[in-house]
Structure formats: structure tokens, C-alpha cells
Write a protein that holds these residues in place. Structure first.
Motif, PDB file in Angstrom:
ATOM      1  N   PRO A   1      -3.697  23.125 -15.465  1.00 48.89           N
ATOM      2  CA  PRO A   1      -4.264  23.613 -16.727  1.00 48.89           C
ATOM      3  C   PRO A   1      -4.380  25.132 -16.764  1.00 48.89           C
ATOM      4  N   ALA A   2      -4.672  25.760 -15.622  1.00 54.51           N
ATOM      5  CA  ALA A   2      -4.743  27.226 -15.588  1.00 54.51           C
ATOM      6  C   ALA A   2      -3.382  27.824 -15.895  1.00 54.51           C
ATOM      7  N   ALA A   3      -2.308  27.199 -15.398  1.00 53.95           N
ATOM      8  CA  ALA A   3      -0.965  27.704 -15.648  1.00 53.95           C
ATOM      9  C   ALA A   3      -0.629  27.672 -17.136  1.00 53.95           C
ATOM     10  N   LEU A   4      -0.971  26.564 -17.811  1.00 54.89           N
ATOM     11  CA  LEU A   4      -0.689  26.483 -19.245  1.00 54.89           C
ATOM     12  C   LEU A   4      -1.516  27.487 -20.041  1.00 54.89           C
ATOM     13  N   THR A   5      -2.767  27.700 -19.634  1.00 51.08           N
ATOM     14  CA  THR A   5      -3.595  28.694 -20.305  1.00 51.08           C
ATOM     15  C   THR A   5      -3.003  30.085 -20.128  1.00 51.08           C
ATOM     16  N   LEU A   6      -2.547  30.408 -18.929  1.00 50.22           N
ATOM     17  CA  LEU A   6      -1.927  31.706 -18.671  1.00 50.22           C
ATOM     18  C   LEU A   6      -0.649  31.874 -19.493  1.00 50.22           C
ATOM     19  N   LEU A   7       0.115  30.796 -19.635  1.00 52.26           N
ATOM     20  CA  LEU A   7       1.323  30.872 -20.458  1.00 52.26           C
ATOM     21  C   LEU A   7       0.975  31.207 -21.903  1.00 52.26           C
ATOM     22  N   MET A   8      -0.079  30.577 -22.438  1.00 47.68           N
ATOM     23  CA  MET A   8      -0.486  30.863 -23.811  1.00 47.68           C
ATOM     24  C   MET A   8      -1.024  32.283 -23.941  1.00 47.68           C
TER      25      MET A   8
ATOM     26  N   ASN B   1       0.801  -1.222   0.000  1.00 50.65           N
ATOM     27  CA  ASN B   1       0.000   0.000   0.000  1.00 50.65           C
ATOM     28  C   ASN B   1       0.831   1.267   0.000  1.00 50.65           C
ATOM     29  N   LEU B   2       2.154   1.136   0.128  1.00 50.30           N
ATOM     30  CA  LEU B   2       2.994   2.329   0.246  1.00 50.30           C
ATOM     31  C   LEU B   2       2.907   3.213  -0.990  1.00 50.30           C
ATOM     32  N   SER B   3       2.729   2.593  -2.159  1.00 47.33           N
ATOM     33  CA  SER B   3       2.669   3.399  -3.383  1.00 47.33           C
ATOM     34  C   SER B   3       1.452   4.314  -3.410  1.00 47.33           C
ATOM     35  N   TRP B   4       0.462   4.097  -2.521  1.00 42.21           N
ATOM     36  CA  TRP B   4      -0.703   4.985  -2.500  1.00 42.21           C
ATOM     37  C   TRP B   4      -0.371   6.376  -1.971  1.00 42.21           C
ATOM     38  N   VAL B   5       0.765   6.539  -1.288  1.00 41.02           N
ATOM     39  CA  VAL B   5       1.197   7.891  -0.929  1.00 41.02           C
ATOM     40  C   VAL B   5       1.425   8.694  -2.207  1.00 41.02           C
ATOM     41  N   PHE B   6       1.922   8.042  -3.223  1.00 41.82           N
ATOM     42  CA  PHE B   6       2.070   8.662  -4.542  1.00 41.82           C
ATOM     43  C   PHE B   6       0.743   8.650  -5.304  1.00 41.82           C
ATOM     44  N   ASN B   7       0.082   7.496  -5.341  1.00 42.45           N
ATOM     45  CA  ASN B   7      -1.090   7.347  -6.200  1.00 42.45           C
ATOM     46  C   ASN B   7      -2.297   8.159  -5.737  1.00 42.45           C
ATOM     47  N   ALA B   8      -2.466   8.379  -4.430  1.00 44.57           N
ATOM     48  CA  ALA B   8      -3.590   9.186  -3.960  1.00 44.57           C
ATOM     49  C   ALA B   8      -3.509  10.593  -4.545  1.00 44.57           C
ATOM     50  N   TYR B   9      -2.303  11.123  -4.628  1.00 45.32           N
ATOM     51  CA  TYR B   9      -2.088  12.442  -5.227  1.00 45.32           C
ATOM     52  C   TYR B   9      -2.331  12.403  -6.731  1.00 45.32           C
ATOM     53  N   VAL B  10      -1.720  11.424  -7.391  1.00 43.48           N
ATOM     54  CA  VAL B  10      -1.745  11.403  -8.856  1.00 43.48           C
ATOM     55  C   VAL B  10      -3.131  11.067  -9.396  1.00 43.48           C
ATOM     56  N   VAL B  11      -3.871  10.168  -8.731  1.00 48.01           N
ATOM     57  CA  VAL B  11      -5.211   9.831  -9.213  1.00 48.01           C
ATOM     58  C   VAL B  11      -6.136  11.041  -9.086  1.00 48.01           C
ATOM     59  N   ALA B  12      -6.079  11.741  -7.944  1.00 48.78           N
ATOM     60  CA  ALA B  12      -6.890  12.957  -7.799  1.00 48.78           C
ATOM     61  C   ALA B  12      -6.450  14.015  -8.795  1.00 48.78           C
ATOM     62  N   PHE B  13      -5.147  14.164  -8.957  1.00 44.00           N
ATOM     63  CA  PHE B  13      -4.593  15.147  -9.897  1.00 44.00           C
ATOM     64  C   PHE B  13      -5.040  14.827 -11.318  1.00 44.00           C
ATOM     65  N   GLY B  14      -4.737  13.606 -11.778  1.00 46.74           N
ATOM     66  CA  GLY B  14      -5.065  13.240 -13.150  1.00 46.74           C
ATOM     67  C   GLY B  14      -6.556  13.162 -13.406  1.00 46.74           C
ATOM     68  N   GLY B  15      -7.322  12.639 -12.432  1.00 45.10           N
ATOM     69  CA  GLY B  15      -8.755  12.495 -12.637  1.00 45.10           C
ATOM     70  C   GLY B  15      -9.504  13.803 -12.682  1.00 45.10           C
ATOM     71  N   LEU B  16      -9.006  14.820 -11.973  1.00 47.32           N
ATOM     72  CA  LEU B  16      -9.712  16.109 -11.908  1.00 47.32           C
ATOM     73  C   LEU B  16      -9.123  17.169 -12.836  1.00 47.32           C
ATOM     74  N   LEU B  17      -8.065  16.822 -13.570  1.00 53.63           N
ATOM     75  CA  LEU B  17      -7.448  17.818 -14.455  1.00 53.63           C
ATOM     76  C   LEU B  17      -8.407  18.314 -15.538  1.00 53.63           C
ATOM     77  N   LEU B  18      -9.215  17.412 -16.082  1.00 54.49           N
ATOM     78  CA  LEU B  18     -10.170  17.835 -17.114  1.00 54.49           C
ATOM     79  C   LEU B  18     -11.165  18.831 -16.543  1.00 54.49           C
ATOM     80  N   LEU B  19     -11.620  18.567 -15.310  1.00 56.82           N
ATOM     81  CA  LEU B  19     -12.507  19.518 -14.654  1.00 56.82           C
ATOM     82  C   LEU B  19     -11.783  20.835 -14.419  1.00 56.82           C
ATOM     83  N   GLY B  20     -10.517  20.766 -13.998  1.00 58.65           N
ATOM     84  CA  GLY B  20      -9.744  21.987 -13.789  1.00 58.65           C
ATOM     85  C   GLY B  20      -9.585  22.795 -15.064  1.00 58.65           C
ATOM     86  N   GLY B  21      -9.338  22.110 -16.188  1.00 59.81           N
ATOM     87  CA  GLY B  21      -9.223  22.817 -17.459  1.00 59.81           C
ATOM     88  C   GLY B  21     -10.523  23.477 -17.874  1.00 59.81           C
TER      89      GLY B  21
END
Length: 470
Positions: free
Chosen positions: A124-131, A53-73
Motif C-alpha cells: 500500500p505504501a508503494a501505491l501511495t508513493l506512485l500517486m 499442508n504443502l499449500s501453506w508455504v503459499f498461504n502462510a505468506y498470502v494470509v499474513a499479506f492480505g490480512g495485514l494490508l489494511l493495517l499497512g495502508g
């Protein structure tokens, strides 16, 4: 909201200050995926994580990050990139505070998930601001994207070094607490450095779609991570895998029928956009398992403590920064998108295959340094052309969505790649703590798997990329 605001819209120094803040944000967002690497053994001991289960310290962040990025964009396009960028830092800071004070596994993973949600607003907001700042000047945009691109893998690798320093001389909670003063500084700089822009005409946001795709991705990652423990033939494994696939299929069907979908599926008809995102997904799936298991090899097999382990990966950081800022733009100009991407992925695969030759009685200078530099060079060459293509191929008014999609591709590739390679490593012996030979066999198997992923990425890029966008 158009993301191609001319560069004259703000003073020259304001635009480059804005780029510095954006690059710092990207650095921090990606660093939060890696800074916990060196601290994992201490967190495992203090909080009671199992090896599986140790990899969930990484995966809890990445799954929330990756799963909600479309909503963030999407929210970035609807409410305005600067507003969403600032809000993301508030959420990230809150999650960092929870993760820093956590006293048990559940609270720690909750804090990491909140951190990931904040990052999903920021990226996604950061990339939009860069453009918005540089989209009117293609020459400056190339430089800006190179600096932005260098901040991502540099943040990932530098996080390992910084995590080593903090863990060695302070304690593991500080790898999260360090985000708080940085968030305060960035929030103070946002009004003076970022363009305001206007919110989009449509104010509908598909929250149900975001929840569905996040749950589906989380189920897939959970099933793969838990499979070595409960068994690949267990009904539980296949029920969870099936639920993940079903949720993602429901999400795609929702997007195809919805009036104002989270992801307009027609965007993938833009030349090279789908191919560039596939390359980013496979790039993340190969790169993230490499640093995860390389760090474990340095500590659990070679016996390095936290600080030397982090310092051992600094050469990769420096090469990635130099490669992305100075070398990658020149290679891209000389070879084009497809050839530059394929070259980078081939080098990444070669570096991974070399790392697979690690020895239980090996040394850093022989077993790690040369191979890691080859892999870092490949990463720097492949990342910039695929990132630039994925962003510039989309219509300007969908800049936030395109940014969310490419970030999602990389992060979900990272999560799934790490989940699969964790299972591969465990099956080959990496779950036998204290046995250097078994651990080395497990880590070597993960490196072989990552090399295969990078090689598949090279073949797919050669077949699918047409190289029109840059």
C-alpha cells in the motif's frame, strides 16, 4: 496526507527512478508468492510437508499479506508512505532470512508469515508513493499504473521461472535468500527516489481490528485447506469455518462503530470502488490457482524438472508485460472500464477451460502453451482497469487505505481461491502422488473451478461496474 502531489514536486528523472523502485517492489512482493512453486517438491521432501499442508508455504505468506494490508495502508497514511515502505523491506528481509535457514515445517511457515507482514507494509505504501509522484498528471499516471500493474503478474509468473533456475542449480533456500541483497539495494535507493510527504493528522491505528481480520481470514483458509483431510462433515471443519466468519463479522462491527477505524466503511460508497475490488478478488481467486496447479502438472505429470518447468511459463510473463504496458491502456481508452474488464475476465475463463482439457500423456506445446497465453491475455486486460478504478475512486487523503483495500482484495482472493481449488483438486484425485491419471483429473478439476470463478467475475463486473473511474 494528500497523494496527489504535483509531478513538479521532484525532478523528472527522480520520479521515473521512483517508479522503477516502486515497480521493482511490486514485482518482488508478488514474486514471493510464486517463487516457491517450483521448489515445493524439494521443500516437501526436506522439511516433511504432507500433500495437504504443502499449500501453506503459499498461504502462510498470502494470509499474513492480505490480512495485514489494511493495517499497512492505514499506517502508511498515518506515518508517511516513504517511512512505511522502507520499514516493510526490513521486515521482509528478516522473514526471508528465517525462511531460508528453516529446518522444519513450523519455522518455514513462520518465516513466510513474516515475509507476508513485510509485504503488507510495502504494497500500500508503494501505491501511495506512485500517486504522490504521478497523481497530478492523468496521462503519466496511466503509464505509471500500466508499468506498476505489469510488475504484479509478471512477478508472479517470473517467480516460477526464477524459482526453477535457483532450485535446479542452487537449492530451495536460495529462493528466499535472494530477497536479502535486493532489499539492501532498494533501501539504498529510497532516500533519493521517493517523496517524503507528511504524516497524517490522526496517529491512532486500529491494531485490534487488524489482528481480528487476519485471524478470521486465516481461519477460513485453514478450514478449507484441511477439509479434504479431516472431512467436510467433520465438526472441526465447521467450528473453524464458523470462527472465521464470526471474527470477520466482529471486525466489520468494530469498523462501523470505531472512532478511528482501520477501514472507514463509507469509503465503499465511492462510485465503482466496491465493484472494482470484487473484480480484483475474483481475478486473484482464478489466476493464482492456475499457475499453482499448472506448475504441478508440468513437473508431476509431464515430468519436467525445475528449470524447464519455470522456463515453460516465460511466454505468459512476456505476454502479460506487453499486454499491460501496451495493449491494456489502449483497450481501456477504446472500450471503457466495464467492457475492458469483462473482456479480460471472459478470456481468462476461456483459457482456464482450455487448460482443463489437459491429458496425462499430453505435451507442453499442445496442452499448456496456447491455453496459458489466452489466460495471460485475459489477465492483462482485466487487471489494469480494475486496479486503476479501485485506487482513483477513493478520496485523495485515503490513498493508502484504498491501496490497502485493493491489494487485500487480490491477495485474499488468491488465498481463498487456492484453498478452494486445492480442496477440489484433492477430491478429484490430486492427492494420489505418482498416479499421472489421477493427478491430471485433479488438476483439470481445479482449472474448471478457476474458469467458473473468472466467469462469475465477468458477470459481476458487467452488472456492477459503471466505468466512471479510470
Amino acid at each position: 496526507m494528500s497523494v496527489h502531489t504535483p509531478p513538479e514536486a521532484g525532478p523528472q528523472n527522480r520520479r521515473w527512478l521512483g517508479l522503477a523502485v516502486i515497480a521493482a517492489a511490486q514485482f518482488m512482493v508478488i514474486m514471493d508468492t510464486s517463487i516457491i512453486g517450483v521448489a515445493l517438491p524439494e521443500m516437501q521432501r526436506d522439511l516433511g510437508f504432507t500433500p495437504e499442508n504443502l499449500s501453506w508455504v503459499f498461504n502462510a505468506y498470502v494470509v499474513a499479506f492480505g490480512g495485514l494490508l489494511l493495517l499497512g495502508g492505514k499506517i502508511s497514511d498515518v506515518l508517511g508512505a516513504r517511512t512505511v515502505f522502507a520499514a516493510g523491506w526490513v521486515v521482509l528481509g528478516a522473514g526471508s532470512l528465517v525462511a531460508a535457514v528453516a529446518g522444519d515445517v513450523g519455522t518455514e511457515l513462520a518465516g513466510r508469515a513474516v515475509q507476508g507482514a513485510g509485504a503488507a507494509l510495502i504494497a500500500p505504501a508503494a501505491l501511495t508513493l506512485l500517486m504522490m509522484l504521478f497523481g497530478g498528471n492523468p496521462r503519466e499516471l496511466t503509464k505509471a499504473l500500466a508499468l506498476y500493474g505489469a510488475a504484479a503478474p509478471a512477478g508472479g509468473t517470473a517467480g516460477v521461472f526464477l524459482g526453477g533456475v535457483i532450485t535446479e542449480y542452487l537449492s530451495w533456500p536460495w529462493v528466499f535468500a535472494i530477497n536479502l541483497p535486493i532489499a539492501v539495494v532498494i533501501l539504498a535507493l529510497v532516500p533519493a527516489s521517493m517523496p517524503g510527504g507528511r504524516a497524517g493528522a490522526s496517529r491512532r491505528v486500529d491494531v485490534v481490528g487488524a489482528v481480528t481480520v487476519t485471524a478470521g481470514l486465516a481461519a477460513l483458509v485453514y478450514a478449507v485447506v484441511q477439509a479434504p483431510e479431516v472431512g467436510w462433515g467433520a465438526a472441526r471443519t465447521w467450528w473453524v469455518l464458523g470462527a472465521g466468519v464470526l471474527l470477520i463479522a466482529v471486525f466489520v462491527a468494530q469498523q462501523a462503530r470505531g472512532r478511528d477505524p482501520l477501514v472507514r466503511l463509507g469509503i465503499f460508497r465511492a462510485p465503482d470502488l466496491a465493484a472494482a475490488n470484487l473484480a480484483q478478488l475474483l481475478l486473484g481467486a482464478a489466476w493464482i490457482p492456475m499457475w499453482f496447479f499448472l506448475n504441478l502438472y508440468l513437473q508431476q505429470v509431464l515430468g519436467l524438472t525445475a528449470f524447464p518447468s519455470g522456463a515453460a511459463l516465460l511466454p505468459m510473463t512476456l505476454l502479460i508485460m506487453v499486454g499491460m504496458v501496451l495493449l491494456a491502456p489502449r483497450v481501456l481508452a477504446a472500450l471503457g472500464v466495464r467492457a475492458a474488464t469483462v473482456t479480460g475476465l471472459v478470456l481468462l475463463a476461456a483459457g482456464m477451460a482450455w487448460l482443463a482439457m489437459i491429458d496425462p500423456d499430453g505435451s507442453y506445446a499442445v496442452d499448456v502453451l496456447p491455453a496459458s497465453l489466452v489466460a495471460a491475455l485475459g489477465m492483462s486486460l482485466a487487471f489494469i482497469p480494475t486496479l486503476g478504478t479501485a485506487i482513483s475512486a477513493a478520496p485523495p487523503e485515503e490513498g493508502g487505505l484504498a491501496s490497502g483495500i485493493v491489494n487485500t482484495s487480490y491477495q485474499i482472493g488468491s488465498a481463498l481461491g487456492l484453498a478452494v481449488m486445492t480442496a477440489v483438486a484433492a477430491a478429484a484425485g490430486a492427492d494420489r502422488l505418482g498416479d499421472p491419471v489421477a493427478l491430471t483429473d485433479g488438476y483439470a478439476a481445479a482449472f474448471v473451478g478457476a474458469a467458473v470463478v473468472a466467469a462469475v467475475g465477468a458477470l459481476a463486473s458487467a452488472a456492477l461496474l459503471r466505468g466512471r473511474a479510470s
